[in-house]
Design a protein around this motif. Structure first.
Motif, PDB file in Angstrom:
ATOM      1  N   MET A 163       0.789  -1.221   0.000  1.00 25.19           N
ATOM      2  CA  MET A 163       0.000   0.000   0.000  1.00 25.19           C
ATOM      3  C   MET A 163       0.828   1.281   0.000  1.00 25.19           C
ATOM      4  N   MET A 164       2.096   1.215   0.321  1.00 25.61           N
ATOM      5  CA  MET A 164       2.884   2.439   0.473  1.00 25.61           C
ATOM      6  C   MET A 164       4.101   2.482  -0.430  1.00 25.61           C
ATOM      7  N   THR A 165       4.196   1.554  -1.372  1.00 23.87           N
ATOM      8  CA  THR A 165       5.329   1.528  -2.296  1.00 23.87           C
ATOM      9  C   THR A 165       4.803   1.421  -3.726  1.00 23.87           C
ATOM     10  N   SER A 166       5.721   1.178  -4.648  1.00 24.51           N
ATOM     11  CA  SER A 166       5.373   1.063  -6.067  1.00 24.51           C
ATOM     12  C   SER A 166       4.899  -0.331  -6.446  1.00 24.51           C
ATOM     13  N   PHE A 167       4.697  -1.203  -5.484  1.00 28.95           N
ATOM     14  CA  PHE A 167       4.403  -2.616  -5.764  1.00 28.95           C
ATOM     15  C   PHE A 167       3.094  -2.786  -6.524  1.00 28.95           C
ATOM     16  N   VAL A 168       2.048  -2.071  -6.132  1.00 31.23           N
ATOM     17  CA  VAL A 168       0.715  -2.297  -6.700  1.00 31.23           C
ATOM     18  C   VAL A 168       0.697  -1.978  -8.189  1.00 31.23           C
ATOM     19  N   ARG A 169       1.236  -0.835  -8.564  1.00 31.88           N
ATOM     20  CA  ARG A 169       1.223  -0.452  -9.977  1.00 31.88           C
ATOM     21  C   ARG A 169       1.968  -1.473 -10.833  1.00 31.88           C
ATOM     22  N   ILE A 170       3.093  -1.964 -10.336  1.00 33.09           N
ATOM     23  CA  ILE A 170       3.911  -2.882 -11.127  1.00 33.09           C
ATOM     24  C   ILE A 170       3.228  -4.235 -11.270  1.00 33.09           C
ATOM     25  N   VAL A 171       2.701  -4.768 -10.167  1.00 37.28           N
ATOM     26  CA  VAL A 171       2.113  -6.106 -10.230  1.00 37.28           C
ATOM     27  C   VAL A 171       0.834  -6.110 -11.070  1.00 37.28           C
ATOM     28  N   ILE A 172       0.063  -5.025 -11.026  1.00 31.92           N
ATOM     29  CA  ILE A 172      -1.149  -4.958 -11.850  1.00 31.92           C
ATOM     30  C   ILE A 172      -0.778  -4.827 -13.326  1.00 31.92           C
ATOM     31  N   ALA A 173       0.251  -4.031 -13.631  1.00 29.21           N
ATOM     32  CA  ALA A 173       0.682  -3.882 -15.026  1.00 29.21           C
ATOM     33  C   ALA A 173       1.188  -5.216 -15.585  1.00 29.21           C
ATOM     34  N   LEU A 174       1.949  -5.969 -14.800  1.00 30.09           N
ATOM     35  CA  LEU A 174       2.428  -7.271 -15.263  1.00 30.09           C
ATOM     36  C   LEU A 174       1.284  -8.265 -15.453  1.00 30.09           C
ATOM     37  N   SER A 175       0.282  -8.191 -14.580  1.00 32.76           N
ATOM     38  CA  SER A 175      -0.882  -9.069 -14.731  1.00 32.76           C
ATOM     39  C   SER A 175      -1.669  -8.729 -15.990  1.00 32.76           C
ATOM     40  N   PHE A 176      -1.834  -7.432 -16.258  1.00 36.32           N
ATOM     41  CA  PHE A 176      -2.509  -7.019 -17.492  1.00 36.32           C
ATOM     42  C   PHE A 176      -1.733  -7.488 -18.729  1.00 36.32           C
ATOM     43  N   LEU A 177      -0.420  -7.417 -18.665  1.00 36.78           N
ATOM     44  CA  LEU A 177       0.391  -7.863 -19.800  1.00 36.78           C
ATOM     45  C   LEU A 177       0.184  -9.346 -20.066  1.00 36.78           C
ATOM     46  N   ARG A 178       0.170 -10.141 -19.019  1.00 36.20           N
ATOM     47  CA  ARG A 178      -0.043 -11.582 -19.195  1.00 36.20           C
ATOM     48  C   ARG A 178      -1.415 -11.874 -19.794  1.00 36.20           C
ATOM     49  N   ASN A 179      -2.428 -11.160 -19.317  1.00 34.76           N
ATOM     50  CA  ASN A 179      -3.775 -11.374 -19.868  1.00 34.76           C
ATOM     51  C   ASN A 179      -3.884 -10.888 -21.307  1.00 34.76           C
ATOM     52  N   ALA A 180      -3.191  -9.780 -21.619  1.00 37.77           N
ATOM     53  CA  ALA A 180      -3.260  -9.249 -22.978  1.00 37.77           C
ATOM     54  C   ALA A 180      -2.610 -10.194 -23.981  1.00 37.77           C
ATOM     55  N   ILE A 181      -1.489 -10.800 -23.602  1.00 34.60           N
ATOM     56  CA  ILE A 181      -0.841 -11.743 -24.502  1.00 34.60           C
ATOM     57  C   ILE A 181      -1.663 -13.024 -24.624  1.00 34.60           C
TER      58      ILE A 181
END
Length: 272
Positions: free
Chosen positions: A79-97
């Motif tokens: 909740m207080m670092t850059s973790f959420v943005r990165i993990v959601i972006a990687l999940s979207f990438l996997r679903n998009a491919i």
């Protein structure tokens, strides 16, 4: 005769299972007996909880607070670092491919964790310099260390948050009597905001950015799906799933444009 043979075989098998169960039970009882005797023989260290007044630095309440803090560390990480943005972006990438479970969740979480450490390293270094080192040297108390250590983290989150989201939670906190919004009329004073106001605004902004990144990631792969599906339909191959044909083209596109470097660079640069 066949029925008698079957019944005799079943009886023998049942007797065999009973004997095995009894032997296992005896082994467990013997093991517990040996462990109990070993514990009695090695019980030279005792712990007395009713030893009078506790020392200020090692009181039971401080230990409980420490355990609660350790339990909340994963929440602080998300909740207080850059973790959420990165993990959601990687999940979207996997679903998009469309690779379903490749890369697996463990790899995505590991990538997000180490990229977060890379991005947050200057903030962590400043927290160590301003809070941890003086506290270890005995120059400040633990309350002052927590206050000083939260300042770099607040500054990082305030740089990422949208002004609209921050105004929303400041006004909500003002309506509920948590803070006085009139005291925070400048950028310098915003760093004195409570972390319980900054974190929800930060998370809202992070989710917005993560979903925007996911939308941009979907566009090129969606175009490939449309081209492949229209081509198959024009050829009369209606029964063939378009994803089966489009997946190799998606992977080829991602490799040709050096997608991992582009994605990681864009994610790191997106943090101010």
């Amino acid at each position: 005769m066949i029925i008698r043979k079957d019944s005799n075989a079943a009886k023998k098998k049942l007797i065999k299972y009973i004997i095995c169960f009894v032997l296992c039970l005896i082994a467990v009882i013997v093991s517990f007996t040996v462990m109990a005797q070993t514990a009695d023989a090695a019980s030279s260290i005792t712990l007395d909880l009713d030893s009078g007044e506790a020392d200020q630095n090692s009181s039971t309440l401080d230990i409980l607070f420490l355990l609660a803090f350790l339990a909340l560390i994963p929440s602080f990480l998300m909740m207080m670092t850059s973790f959420v943005r990165i993990v959601i972006a990687l999940s979207f990438l996997r679903n998009a491919i469309g690779t379903q479970s490749s890369p697996p969740n463990q790899v995505i979480i590991g990538l997000a964790l180490f990229l977060s450490i890379f991005i947050m390293f200057p903030v962590l270094s400043e927290m160590k310099k301003e809070a941890y080192d003086p506290y270890q040297a005995g120059e400040i108390t633990i309350e002052e260390a927590i206050t000083e250590g939260s300042k770099p983290l607040k500054t990082f989150m305030l740089k990422q948050v949208y002004e609209k989201d921050l105004d929303l939670f400041v006004s909500l906190a003002d309506d509920r009597g948590i803070i006085d919004a009139s005291k925070y009329d400048s950028q310098e004073k915003l760093e004195n905001l409570s972390i319980f106001v900054i974190v929800p605004a930060f998370m809202t902004s992070e989710l917005k950015r993560a979903f925007l990144i996911g939308f941009l990631l979907y566009i090129p792969f969606l175009i490939i799906d449309l081209v492949v599906s229209s081509t198959l339909m024009s050829m009369g191959m209606v029964m063939l799933p378009p994803t089966t044909i489009s997946l190799p083209f998606k992977l080829m596109l991602f490799i040709v444009v050096d997608g991992w470097n582009l994605l990681f660079e864009s994610l790191i640069v997106s943090f101010r």
